[in-house]
Design an enzyme around this catalytic site. Structure first.
Site, PDB file in Angstrom:
ATOM      1  N   ARG A 169      11.114  -4.406   8.722  1.00  0.00           N
ATOM      2  CA  ARG A 169       9.973  -4.975   9.427  1.00  0.00           C
ATOM      3  C   ARG A 169      10.416  -5.958  10.505  1.00  0.00           C
ATOM      4  O   ARG A 169       9.560  -6.491  11.224  1.00  0.00           O
ATOM      5  CB  ARG A 169       9.096  -5.738   8.433  1.00  0.00           C
ATOM      6  N   LYS A 171       0.699   4.493   6.052  1.00  0.00           N
ATOM      7  CA  LYS A 171       2.082   4.730   5.634  1.00  0.00           C
ATOM      8  C   LYS A 171       2.168   5.079   4.146  1.00  0.00           C
ATOM      9  O   LYS A 171       2.797   6.057   3.778  1.00  0.00           O
ATOM     10  CB  LYS A 171       2.962   3.486   5.897  1.00  0.00           C
ATOM     11  N   ARG A 229     -10.294  -0.940   2.000  1.00  0.00           N
ATOM     12  CA  ARG A 229      -9.333  -1.009   0.894  1.00  0.00           C
ATOM     13  C   ARG A 229      -9.547  -2.298   0.081  1.00  0.00           C
ATOM     14  O   ARG A 229      -9.400  -2.309  -1.133  1.00  0.00           O
ATOM     15  CB  ARG A 229      -7.901  -0.965   1.438  1.00  0.00           C
TER      16      ARG A 229
END
Ligand code: ADP
Length: 191
Positions: free
Chosen positions: A92, A17, A131
């Site tokens: 969310r 995203k 990441r």
């Protein structure tokens, strides 16, 4: 079809995203609004909100609707969001989605689309672990990643139905090269 400019990005943690939102910012000239980034900034600045949010974020849980709704509303009311926005990581929960509908109505705006980026679970875990090595985010360890995926399945994935019922969902395959995904998104948004 005109290009969508009032966009909610939906996808599991690690679906891409943030990366794709950054590209849309450049291409469409509208801001990315990431509640995750804003919360991390609040944690770094040691604000009251940051102090309340830190432990929850580190555990992979969701910060309260009350806090994120307030943050999002303030941000959406700013001048640069007048022509559009890319909401990344908000809403969310169904409560947040309902709150968003209310604030957009007050601002005289409406959503053009909910862009859902789909990626299989194993890929998500692999990306987030990578990441973790690069950015060292406190919530990118395997245990927290699994918790965030569970939270996504239970609390955020139902938003697909919420937006489907409004006819707003456009799904895009998030697997493969970044450029290929960006191209699919461009098509899905109508150019
Ligand atoms: P991810 O990579 O999991 O999509 P984000 O950067 O969007 O990460 O968010 C990181 C954390 O910030 C989340 O796990 C959650 O604790 C908190 N957070 C961000 N946005 C929201 C939101 N809309 N509602 C509740 N908590 C949020």
């Amino acid at each position: 079809m005109s290009v969508a400019t009032h966009i909610v990005l939906l996808g599991a943690p690690g679906a891409g995203k943030g990366t794709q939102a950054a590209r849309l910012v450049e291409r469409l000239g509208i801001p990315q609004i990431s509640t995750g980034d804003m919360l991390r900034a609040a944690v770094a600045a040691g604000t009251e909100v940051g102090q309340r949010a830190k432990a929850v974020m580190d555990a992979g849980q969701l910060v309260s609707d009350e806090i994120v709704v307030a943050i999002a509303e303030e941000r959406l009311a700013q001048d640069d969001a007048r022509k559009g926005f890319i909401l990344d990581g908000f809403p969310r929960t169904t409560g947040q989605a309902e709150a968003l509908d209310g604030m957009l109505e007050r601002l005289g705006k409406s959503l053009d689309c909910c862009l859902a980026i789909t990626v299989v679970d194993e890929e998500v875990i692999a990306r987030l672990l990578k990441r973790a090595e690069i950015e060292g985010r406190a919530d990118d360890n395997e245990e927290t990643i699994r918790e965030r995926m569970k939270v996504y399945r239970e609390q955020t994935a139902p938003l697909l139905d919420y937006y489907r019922a409004k006819g707003l969902v456009r799904e895009v395959d998030g697997m493969g090269e970044l450029d290929a995904v960006a191209e699919r998104i461009r098509e899905a948004l109508g150019g």
